[in-house]
Design a protein around this motif. Sequence first.
Motif, PDB file in Angstrom:
ATOM      1  N   MET A 189     -62.240  12.415   4.673  1.00 18.82           N
ATOM      2  CA  MET A 189     -62.384  12.400   3.228  1.00 18.82           C
ATOM      3  C   MET A 189     -63.413  11.343   2.829  1.00 18.82           C
ATOM      4  O   MET A 189     -63.792  10.505   3.621  1.00 18.82           O
ATOM      5  CB  MET A 189     -61.048  12.130   2.556  1.00 18.82           C
ATOM      6  CG  MET A 189     -60.022  13.218   2.825  1.00 18.82           C
ATOM      7  SD  MET A 189     -58.612  13.143   1.726  1.00 18.82           S
ATOM      8  CE  MET A 189     -59.340  13.650   0.202  1.00 18.82           C
ATOM      9  N   ALA A 190     -63.811  11.375   1.578  1.00 20.28           N
ATOM     10  CA  ALA A 190     -64.868  10.488   1.102  1.00 20.28           C
ATOM     11  C   ALA A 190     -64.413   9.733  -0.150  1.00 20.28           C
ATOM     12  O   ALA A 190     -63.422  10.081  -0.781  1.00 20.28           O
ATOM     13  CB  ALA A 190     -66.121  11.296   0.797  1.00 20.28           C
ATOM     14  N   LEU A 191     -65.164   8.720  -0.473  1.00 18.79           N
ATOM     15  CA  LEU A 191     -64.939   7.930  -1.679  1.00 18.79           C
ATOM     16  C   LEU A 191     -65.708   8.569  -2.827  1.00 18.79           C
ATOM     17  O   LEU A 191     -66.921   8.779  -2.720  1.00 18.79           O
ATOM     18  CB  LEU A 191     -65.443   6.499  -1.442  1.00 18.79           C
ATOM     19  CG  LEU A 191     -65.495   5.575  -2.662  1.00 18.79           C
ATOM     20  CD1 LEU A 191     -64.088   5.249  -3.132  1.00 18.79           C
ATOM     21  CD2 LEU A 191     -66.267   4.312  -2.322  1.00 18.79           C
ATOM     22  N   HIS A 192     -65.026   8.876  -3.922  1.00 18.91           N
ATOM     23  CA  HIS A 192     -65.719   9.411  -5.092  1.00 18.91           C
ATOM     24  C   HIS A 192     -66.230   8.234  -5.929  1.00 18.91           C
ATOM     25  O   HIS A 192     -65.473   7.318  -6.247  1.00 18.91           O
ATOM     26  CB  HIS A 192     -64.817  10.300  -5.939  1.00 18.91           C
ATOM     27  CG  HIS A 192     -65.572  10.929  -7.064  1.00 18.91           C
ATOM     28  ND1 HIS A 192     -66.476  11.954  -6.865  1.00 18.91           N
ATOM     29  CD2 HIS A 192     -65.604  10.653  -8.383  1.00 18.91           C
ATOM     30  CE1 HIS A 192     -67.021  12.290  -8.018  1.00 18.91           C
ATOM     31  NE2 HIS A 192     -66.503  11.511  -8.957  1.00 18.91           N
ATOM     32  N   TYR A 231     -69.541   7.516   1.670  1.00 19.56           N
ATOM     33  CA  TYR A 231     -68.712   6.853   2.664  1.00 19.56           C
ATOM     34  C   TYR A 231     -68.215   5.494   2.164  1.00 19.56           C
ATOM     35  O   TYR A 231     -67.022   5.183   2.220  1.00 19.56           O
ATOM     36  CB  TYR A 231     -69.480   6.682   3.975  1.00 19.56           C
ATOM     37  CG  TYR A 231     -68.744   5.843   4.992  1.00 19.56           C
ATOM     38  CD1 TYR A 231     -67.591   6.315   5.599  1.00 19.56           C
ATOM     39  CD2 TYR A 231     -69.182   4.564   5.321  1.00 19.56           C
ATOM     40  CE1 TYR A 231     -66.889   5.550   6.507  1.00 19.56           C
ATOM     41  CE2 TYR A 231     -68.495   3.789   6.234  1.00 19.56           C
ATOM     42  CZ  TYR A 231     -67.348   4.286   6.826  1.00 19.56           C
ATOM     43  OH  TYR A 231     -66.651   3.513   7.722  1.00 19.56           O
ATOM     44  N   MET A 232     -69.145   4.657   1.648  1.00 13.97           N
ATOM     45  CA  MET A 232     -68.791   3.303   1.237  1.00 13.97           C
ATOM     46  C   MET A 232     -69.786   2.778   0.220  1.00 13.97           C
ATOM     47  O   MET A 232     -70.954   3.170   0.221  1.00 13.97           O
ATOM     48  CB  MET A 232     -68.789   2.357   2.446  1.00 13.97           C
ATOM     49  CG  MET A 232     -68.420   0.921   2.108  1.00 13.97           C
ATOM     50  SD  MET A 232     -68.294  -0.182   3.538  1.00 13.97           S
ATOM     51  CE  MET A 232     -70.007  -0.548   3.839  1.00 13.97           C
ATOM     52  N   VAL A 233     -69.309   1.861  -0.631  1.00 17.12           N
ATOM     53  CA  VAL A 233     -70.169   1.168  -1.589  1.00 17.12           C
ATOM     54  C   VAL A 233     -69.872  -0.321  -1.487  1.00 17.12           C
ATOM     55  O   VAL A 233     -68.712  -0.730  -1.435  1.00 17.12           O
ATOM     56  CB  VAL A 233     -69.917   1.649  -3.037  1.00 17.12           C
ATOM     57  CG1 VAL A 233     -70.781   0.881  -4.028  1.00 17.12           C
ATOM     58  CG2 VAL A 233     -70.150   3.154  -3.162  1.00 17.12           C
ATOM     59  N   VAL A 234     -70.937  -1.131  -1.438  1.00 18.65           N
ATOM     60  CA  VAL A 234     -70.786  -2.589  -1.494  1.00 18.65           C
ATOM     61  C   VAL A 234     -71.101  -2.993  -2.928  1.00 18.65           C
ATOM     62  O   VAL A 234     -72.194  -2.745  -3.432  1.00 18.65           O
ATOM     63  CB  VAL A 234     -71.695  -3.316  -0.487  1.00 18.65           C
ATOM     64  CG1 VAL A 234     -71.556  -4.826  -0.650  1.00 18.65           C
ATOM     65  CG2 VAL A 234     -71.344  -2.898   0.935  1.00 18.65           C
ATOM     66  N   VAL A 235     -70.100  -3.572  -3.594  1.00 17.77           N
ATOM     67  CA  VAL A 235     -70.165  -3.906  -5.013  1.00 17.77           C
ATOM     68  C   VAL A 235     -70.450  -5.396  -5.182  1.00 17.77           C
ATOM     69  O   VAL A 235     -69.785  -6.232  -4.558  1.00 17.77           O
ATOM     70  CB  VAL A 235     -68.826  -3.544  -5.702  1.00 17.77           C
ATOM     71  CG1 VAL A 235     -68.834  -3.892  -7.168  1.00 17.77           C
ATOM     72  CG2 VAL A 235     -68.507  -2.055  -5.500  1.00 17.77           C
ATOM     73  N   GLU A 245     -62.851   4.842   0.917  1.00 18.23           N
ATOM     74  CA  GLU A 245     -61.815   5.730   0.398  1.00 18.23           C
ATOM     75  C   GLU A 245     -60.443   5.133   0.726  1.00 18.23           C
ATOM     76  O   GLU A 245     -60.239   4.578   1.803  1.00 18.23           O
ATOM     77  CB  GLU A 245     -61.971   7.111   1.054  1.00 18.23           C
ATOM     78  CG  GLU A 245     -61.156   8.175   0.380  1.00 18.23           C
ATOM     79  CD  GLU A 245     -60.032   8.683   1.242  1.00 18.23           C
ATOM     80  OE1 GLU A 245     -59.065   9.180   0.673  1.00 18.23           O
ATOM     81  OE2 GLU A 245     -60.121   8.576   2.457  1.00 18.23           O
ATOM     82  N   GLY A 246     -59.519   5.151  -0.246  1.00 18.34           N
ATOM     83  CA  GLY A 246     -58.185   4.600  -0.044  1.00 18.34           C
ATOM     84  C   GLY A 246     -58.064   3.115  -0.333  1.00 18.34           C
ATOM     85  O   GLY A 246     -57.014   2.518  -0.106  1.00 18.34           O
TER      86      GLY A 246
END
Length: 89
Positions: A1-4, A20-24, A35-36
């Motif tokens: 699954m992926a991150l929306h 997949y991922m975001v660095v904030v 995700e999660g």
Amino acid sequence: MALHVELVTPEKLYRSDDVYMVVVPGTEGDFGVLEGHSPIMSTLRGDATLDIYATQGATPEKLSIAGGFAEVNEKGLTVLAERVVEEAA
């Protein structure tokens, strides 16, 4: 699954997709969101870079943003930016 992820400015919905991922760039430090991720809210640093990884191990897409807020909840990550400055090199 992926991150929306949704990136929103006062003018428009700038981006909405699954990654997949975001660095904030939070005001208390950068944090990665997969995700999660546990629910969290953070203010964003002014004139910072959002790193968006489409897939694991990919080179990040870098978007320059100016201030705002980030919220992670069960639906994903929403970044409410004052503005998207430009795509960083």
